[in-house]
Design a protein around this motif. Structure first.
Motif, PDB file in Angstrom:
ATOM      1  N   TYR A 132       0.852  -1.185   0.000  1.00  0.00           N
ATOM      2  CA  TYR A 132       0.000   0.000   0.000  1.00  0.00           C
ATOM      3  C   TYR A 132       0.890   1.238   0.000  1.00  0.00           C
ATOM      4  O   TYR A 132       1.940   1.248   0.627  1.00  0.00           O
ATOM      5  N   GLN A 140      -3.168   0.415  -3.747  1.00  0.00           N
ATOM      6  CA  GLN A 140      -2.785  -0.886  -3.210  1.00  0.00           C
ATOM      7  C   GLN A 140      -2.520  -1.855  -4.353  1.00  0.00           C
ATOM      8  O   GLN A 140      -3.259  -1.884  -5.335  1.00  0.00           O
ATOM      9  N   TYR A 173      -1.632  -6.080  -4.990  1.00  0.00           N
ATOM     10  CA  TYR A 173      -1.578  -7.412  -4.406  1.00  0.00           C
ATOM     11  C   TYR A 173      -0.978  -8.356  -5.434  1.00  0.00           C
ATOM     12  O   TYR A 173      -1.550  -8.537  -6.510  1.00  0.00           O
ATOM     13  N   ARG A 204      -5.253  -3.383  -6.722  1.00  0.00           N
ATOM     14  CA  ARG A 204      -6.463  -3.888  -6.074  1.00  0.00           C
ATOM     15  C   ARG A 204      -7.374  -2.785  -5.562  1.00  0.00           C
ATOM     16  O   ARG A 204      -8.564  -2.974  -5.449  1.00  0.00           O
ATOM     17  N   ALA A 205      -6.817  -1.668  -5.177  1.00  0.00           N
ATOM     18  CA  ALA A 205      -7.644  -0.580  -4.658  1.00  0.00           C
ATOM     19  C   ALA A 205      -6.949   0.732  -4.957  1.00  0.00           C
ATOM     20  O   ALA A 205      -5.724   0.809  -4.986  1.00  0.00           O
ATOM     21  N   GLY A 259      -4.119  -9.371   0.561  1.00  0.00           N
ATOM     22  CA  GLY A 259      -4.770  -8.133   0.164  1.00  0.00           C
ATOM     23  C   GLY A 259      -6.153  -8.064   0.753  1.00  0.00           C
ATOM     24  O   GLY A 259      -6.581  -7.054   1.289  1.00  0.00           O
ATOM     25  N   ALA A 260      -6.859  -9.167   0.690  1.00  0.00           N
ATOM     26  CA  ALA A 260      -8.212  -9.215   1.233  1.00  0.00           C
ATOM     27  C   ALA A 260      -8.165  -9.787   2.645  1.00  0.00           C
ATOM     28  O   ALA A 260      -7.255 -10.523   2.996  1.00  0.00           O
ATOM     29  N   ASN A 261      -9.138  -9.415   3.436  1.00  0.00           N
ATOM     30  CA  ASN A 261      -9.262  -9.944   4.796  1.00  0.00           C
ATOM     31  C   ASN A 261      -7.984  -9.783   5.599  1.00  0.00           C
ATOM     32  O   ASN A 261      -7.601 -10.650   6.372  1.00  0.00           O
ATOM     33  N   SER A 262      -7.323  -8.673   5.397  1.00  0.00           N
ATOM     34  CA  SER A 262      -6.032  -8.472   6.043  1.00  0.00           C
ATOM     35  C   SER A 262      -6.210  -7.611   7.285  1.00  0.00           C
ATOM     36  O   SER A 262      -6.750  -6.525   7.216  1.00  0.00           O
ATOM     37  N   TYR A 263      -5.768  -8.104   8.417  1.00  0.00           N
ATOM     38  CA  TYR A 263      -5.984  -7.391   9.655  1.00  0.00           C
ATOM     39  C   TYR A 263      -4.959  -6.284   9.896  1.00  0.00           C
ATOM     40  O   TYR A 263      -5.286  -5.226  10.372  1.00  0.00           O
ATOM     41  N   GLU A 264      -3.719  -6.544   9.599  1.00  0.00           N
ATOM     42  CA  GLU A 264      -2.679  -5.596   9.968  1.00  0.00           C
ATOM     43  C   GLU A 264      -1.890  -5.145   8.757  1.00  0.00           C
ATOM     44  O   GLU A 264      -1.614  -5.928   7.857  1.00  0.00           O
ATOM     45  N   GLN A 265      -1.541  -3.881   8.747  1.00  0.00           N
ATOM     46  CA  GLN A 265      -0.607  -3.352   7.766  1.00  0.00           C
ATOM     47  C   GLN A 265       0.631  -2.895   8.526  1.00  0.00           C
ATOM     48  O   GLN A 265       0.527  -2.258   9.569  1.00  0.00           O
ATOM     49  N   TYR A 282      -9.906  -0.702  14.850  1.00  0.00           N
ATOM     50  CA  TYR A 282      -8.454  -0.784  14.829  1.00  0.00           C
ATOM     51  C   TYR A 282      -7.861   0.419  15.530  1.00  0.00           C
ATOM     52  O   TYR A 282      -8.415   1.512  15.489  1.00  0.00           O
ATOM     53  N   TYR A 323      -4.072   2.373  15.584  1.00  0.00           N
ATOM     54  CA  TYR A 323      -2.691   2.562  15.150  1.00  0.00           C
ATOM     55  C   TYR A 323      -2.151   3.785  15.872  1.00  0.00           C
ATOM     56  O   TYR A 323      -2.906   4.627  16.325  1.00  0.00           O
ATOM     57  N   TYR A 331       0.762  -0.551  14.010  1.00  0.00           N
ATOM     58  CA  TYR A 331      -0.439  -1.258  14.447  1.00  0.00           C
ATOM     59  C   TYR A 331      -0.369  -1.520  15.936  1.00  0.00           C
ATOM     60  O   TYR A 331       0.687  -1.916  16.465  1.00  0.00           O
ATOM     61  N   HIS A 340      -6.684  -4.626  17.465  1.00  0.00           N
ATOM     62  CA  HIS A 340      -7.975  -4.517  16.818  1.00  0.00           C
ATOM     63  C   HIS A 340      -8.964  -5.446  17.509  1.00  0.00           C
ATOM     64  O   HIS A 340      -8.567  -6.375  18.219  1.00  0.00           O
ATOM     65  N   ARG A 397     -13.150  -0.408  10.090  1.00  0.00           N
ATOM     66  CA  ARG A 397     -13.160  -0.891   8.718  1.00  0.00           C
ATOM     67  C   ARG A 397     -13.672  -2.317   8.637  1.00  0.00           C
ATOM     68  O   ARG A 397     -13.606  -3.092   9.583  1.00  0.00           O
ATOM     69  N   VAL A 403     -13.219  -5.985   7.332  1.00  0.00           N
ATOM     70  CA  VAL A 403     -12.108  -6.844   6.942  1.00  0.00           C
ATOM     71  C   VAL A 403     -12.641  -7.843   5.925  1.00  0.00           C
ATOM     72  O   VAL A 403     -12.901  -8.992   6.233  1.00  0.00           O
ATOM     73  N   ALA A 404     -12.806  -7.358   4.733  1.00  0.00           N
ATOM     74  CA  ALA A 404     -13.309  -8.204   3.644  1.00  0.00           C
ATOM     75  C   ALA A 404     -12.996  -7.489   2.355  1.00  0.00           C
ATOM     76  O   ALA A 404     -12.956  -6.263   2.308  1.00  0.00           O
ATOM     77  N   GLY A 405     -12.784  -8.251   1.332  1.00  0.00           N
ATOM     78  CA  GLY A 405     -12.430  -7.611   0.078  1.00  0.00           C
ATOM     79  C   GLY A 405     -11.118  -6.868   0.241  1.00  0.00           C
ATOM     80  O   GLY A 405     -10.280  -7.226   1.046  1.00  0.00           O
ATOM     81  N   TYR A 406     -10.976  -5.807  -0.488  1.00  0.00           N
ATOM     82  CA  TYR A 406      -9.739  -5.051  -0.451  1.00  0.00           C
ATOM     83  C   TYR A 406      -9.975  -3.696   0.204  1.00  0.00           C
ATOM     84  O   TYR A 406      -9.664  -2.665  -0.357  1.00  0.00           O
TER      85      TYR A 406
END
Lengths: 114, 111
Positions: free
Chosen positions: A33, A48, A50, A55-56, A97-103, B34, B36, B46, B49, B91, B93-96
């Protein structure tokens, strides 16, 4: 240390020029990202990628472009630079990329346009 | 993503608990909370969450109200190194979906 590396740390250039910022994600992370942080706009998401594919997209100007290479590093290209492009540019990575909790964010590149 | 409201600044004495509130009254059922933080000009970090249960890790605790309309980040024993801007983000947590940072809370920890 997040494991995300960015180069260069500082960049000073003139209006109208073009620069390239580089980011290497954490080992194993497939998603990258890019964010811009300026004094008046705060931290804003740009784009973003992936696993090599876009992706975004956020508030990224048409003068800016990015890509992610097969080795997963990414580059952000900024062209026709204006004074208002002066900012901190952060790269972040995540496992998916999807369903990602932490960056995980890198240390940033400080761009100064004069 | 739901909008969040945080106080612009807070003070805390070193060694005391820092309780940072966040209001997210329009949160949807599938949105996570979340936190940060960003120490001056460094990349955001981070913290934690949660969805609806309280969460704790080595850095902090997250308390989410039963109606999920607000939450509190707790740093149990604040140190000078905890001085930073703290961002509460909601947010899906699905898709991008991506992170949308607001202005956050500037926490100043003093000796």
């Amino acid at each position: 240390d997040s494991g995300v590396t960015q180069t260069p740390k500082h960049l000073i250039t003139a209006t109208g020029q073009r620069v390239t910022l580089r980011c290497s994600p954490r080992s194993g992370d497939l998603s990258v990202y890019w964010y811009q942080q300026s004094l008046d706009q705060g931290l804003q998401f740009l784009i973003q990628y992936y696993n090599g594919e876009e992706r975004a997209k956020g508030n990224i100007l048409e003068r800016f472009s990015a890509q992610q290479f097969p080795d997963l590093h990414s580059e952000l290209n900024l062209s026709s630079l204006e004074l208002g492009d002066s900012a901190l540019y952060f790269c972040a990575s995540s496992v998916s990329g999807a369903n990602s909790y932490e960056q995980y964010f890198g240390p940033g590149t400080r761009l100064t346009v004069t | 993503d739901a909008k969040t409201t945080q106080p612009p600044s807070m003070d805390c004495a070193e060694g005391r608990a820092a309780n940072l509130p966040c209001n997210h009254s329009t949160i949807s059922g599938n949105e996570y909370v979340y936190w940060y933080r960003q120490i001056h000009s460094q990349g955001p970090q981070y913290i934690i969450h949660g969805l609806k249960n309280n969460e704790t890790n080595e850095m902090a605790s997250l308390i989410i109200t039963e109606d999920r309309k607000s939450s509190t980040l707790i740093l149990p024993h604040a140190t000078l190194r905890d001085t930073a801007v703290y961002y509460c983000i909601v947010r899906v947590v699905a898709g991008y979906s991506t992170l949308t940072f607001g202005k956050g809370t500037m926490l100043l920890v003093s000796p």
